[in-house]
Design a protein around this motif. Structure first.
Motif, PDB file in Angstrom:
ATOM      1  N   TRP A  48       0.841  -1.206   0.000  1.00  0.00           N
ATOM      2  CA  TRP A  48       0.000   0.000   0.000  1.00  0.00           C
ATOM      3  C   TRP A  48       0.872   1.251   0.000  1.00  0.00           C
ATOM      4  O   TRP A  48       0.592   2.196  -0.725  1.00  0.00           O
ATOM      5  CB  TRP A  48      -0.905  -0.015   1.237  1.00  0.00           C
ATOM      6  N   GLN A  49       1.956   1.229   0.797  1.00  0.00           N
ATOM      7  CA  GLN A  49       2.870   2.377   0.817  1.00  0.00           C
ATOM      8  C   GLN A  49       3.521   2.577  -0.554  1.00  0.00           C
ATOM      9  O   GLN A  49       3.659   3.701  -1.027  1.00  0.00           O
ATOM     10  CB  GLN A  49       3.942   2.193   1.897  1.00  0.00           C
ATOM     11  N   ARG A  50       3.921   1.465  -1.180  1.00  0.00           N
ATOM     12  CA  ARG A  50       4.539   1.557  -2.501  1.00  0.00           C
ATOM     13  C   ARG A  50       3.531   2.106  -3.514  1.00  0.00           C
ATOM     14  O   ARG A  50       3.835   3.001  -4.295  1.00  0.00           O
ATOM     15  CB  ARG A  50       5.064   0.199  -2.941  1.00  0.00           C
ATOM     16  N   ASN A  51       2.298   1.528  -3.496  1.00  0.00           N
ATOM     17  CA  ASN A  51       1.249   2.023  -4.403  1.00  0.00           C
ATOM     18  C   ASN A  51       0.925   3.486  -4.123  1.00  0.00           C
ATOM     19  O   ASN A  51       0.740   4.281  -5.039  1.00  0.00           O
ATOM     20  CB  ASN A  51      -0.021   1.178  -4.288  1.00  0.00           C
ATOM     21  N   ALA A  52       0.838   3.819  -2.836  1.00  0.00           N
ATOM     22  CA  ALA A  52       0.549   5.207  -2.471  1.00  0.00           C
ATOM     23  C   ALA A  52       1.657   6.118  -2.976  1.00  0.00           C
ATOM     24  O   ALA A  52       1.403   7.215  -3.488  1.00  0.00           O
ATOM     25  CB  ALA A  52       0.380   5.340  -0.959  1.00  0.00           C
ATOM     26  N   GLY A  53       2.912   5.668  -2.866  1.00  0.00           N
ATOM     27  CA  GLY A  53       4.049   6.447  -3.378  1.00  0.00           C
ATOM     28  C   GLY A  53       3.964   6.627  -4.889  1.00  0.00           C
ATOM     29  O   GLY A  53       4.209   7.714  -5.419  1.00  0.00           O
ATOM     30  N   GLU A  54       3.616   5.509  -5.581  1.00  0.00           N
ATOM     31  CA  GLU A  54       3.481   5.590  -7.036  1.00  0.00           C
ATOM     32  C   GLU A  54       2.353   6.548  -7.418  1.00  0.00           C
ATOM     33  O   GLU A  54       2.496   7.375  -8.325  1.00  0.00           O
ATOM     34  CB  GLU A  54       3.217   4.201  -7.621  1.00  0.00           C
ATOM     35  N   TRP A  55       1.217   6.424  -6.698  1.00  0.00           N
ATOM     36  CA  TRP A  55       0.096   7.322  -6.980  1.00  0.00           C
ATOM     37  C   TRP A  55       0.467   8.769  -6.672  1.00  0.00           C
ATOM     38  O   TRP A  55       0.087   9.690  -7.398  1.00  0.00           O
ATOM     39  CB  TRP A  55      -1.150   6.917  -6.177  1.00  0.00           C
ATOM     40  N   GLN A  56       1.221   8.952  -5.614  1.00  0.00           N
ATOM     41  CA  GLN A  56       1.641  10.307  -5.261  1.00  0.00           C
ATOM     42  C   GLN A  56       2.589  10.859  -6.334  1.00  0.00           C
ATOM     43  O   GLN A  56       2.473  12.012  -6.728  1.00  0.00           O
ATOM     44  CB  GLN A  56       2.327  10.301  -3.896  1.00  0.00           C
ATOM     45  N   GLU A  61       3.231  14.309 -11.031  1.00  0.00           N
ATOM     46  CA  GLU A  61       3.428  14.460 -12.482  1.00  0.00           C
ATOM     47  C   GLU A  61       2.218  15.128 -13.130  1.00  0.00           C
ATOM     48  O   GLU A  61       2.361  16.045 -13.934  1.00  0.00           O
ATOM     49  CB  GLU A  61       3.661  13.077 -13.118  1.00  0.00           C
ATOM     50  N   TYR A  62       1.022  14.648 -12.755  1.00  0.00           N
ATOM     51  CA  TYR A  62      -0.194  15.239 -13.326  1.00  0.00           C
ATOM     52  C   TYR A  62      -0.352  16.693 -12.894  1.00  0.00           C
ATOM     53  O   TYR A  62      -0.784  17.542 -13.674  1.00  0.00           O
ATOM     54  CB  TYR A  62      -1.424  14.426 -12.947  1.00  0.00           C
ATOM     55  N   ALA A  63      -0.001  16.978 -11.665  1.00  0.00           N
ATOM     56  CA  ALA A  63      -0.087  18.356 -11.185  1.00  0.00           C
ATOM     57  C   ALA A  63       0.866  19.253 -11.974  1.00  0.00           C
ATOM     58  O   ALA A  63       0.503  20.370 -12.365  1.00  0.00           O
ATOM     59  CB  ALA A  63       0.222  18.422  -9.687  1.00  0.00           C
ATOM     60  N   GLU A  64       2.083  18.758 -12.213  1.00  0.00           N
ATOM     61  CA  GLU A  64       3.044  19.523 -13.009  1.00  0.00           C
ATOM     62  C   GLU A  64       2.535  19.690 -14.446  1.00  0.00           C
ATOM     63  O   GLU A  64       2.648  20.757 -15.034  1.00  0.00           O
ATOM     64  CB  GLU A  64       4.399  18.828 -13.001  1.00  0.00           C
TER      65      GLU A  64
END
Length: 184
Positions: A48-56, A61-64
């Motif tokens: 979950w932490q890894r997925n959360a990191g990837e999503w973050q 990236e999307y925000a940029e």
């Protein structure tokens, strides 16, 4: 008497081993289950932490990308507004030029009409002047012939006088027509 020997009855065997073994087994199973659940929870948390990191990371990236697109959009909107302003200015200038051209066209038409009128008047005046000049010349010749009338046949002089009078009458008619044309 005989002695009866008393045999001692066997004492019931204590079951500490199996009970302890069963409790230990239950505890071991619970411990293994707890470790398994803990390991599962730990693995799940790590995932979950890894997925959360990837999503973050993707969110960053999307925000940029959104920020970049917004800047591009603002730039495009600025260019669009500048183009609209230029279009408005150009449209206004084209309208002004069209009005000027129409006025010049009207003035050209009026000038052309005035020029045509002046040309007609000038041509008529030239015709009148020429006819009057011929009339004057013819009268001068007639006067010269009449001074020496004895040298000419009276019928010839009379015919020439009629020709000069007709020429002068035409010149006078042309002059009257010109004068009528020149009156407002």
């Amino acid at each position: 008497m005989t002695e009866v020997s008393v045999l001692a009855a066997p004492e019931p065997a204590q079951a500490p081993g199996p009970r302890r073994g069963r409790g230990s087994r239950v505890l071991a199973v619970l411990l293994v289950a707890t470790i398994a659940v803990g390991a599962y929870l730990w693995v799940t948390t790590v995932r979950w932490q890894r997925n959360a990191g990837e999503w973050q990371d993707k969110a960053h990236e999307y925000a940029e990308e959104v920020a970049s697109l917004r800047m591009q959009l603002e730039g495009a909107n600025t260019e669009l507004q500048a183009a609209r302003d230029q279009l408005s200015t150009a449209t206004s200038r084209i309208t002004d030029l069209a009005n000027e051209k129409a006025q010049l066209g009207d003035e050209n038409v009026a000038s052309q009409q005035y020029l045509d009128y002046q040309t007609q008047v000038s041509a008529a005046a030239a015709t009148v002047a020429s006819a009057l000049g011929q009339c004057v010349s013819g009268q001068e010749e007639l006067v010269g012939y009449l001074k020496e009338a004895d040298q000419y046949e009276p019928a010839d002089l009379s015919r020439y006088e009629e020709q000069v009078n007709a020429l002068c009458a035409d010149a006078e008619n042309a002059n009257e027509s010109l004068q009528k044309e020149l009156r407002p």
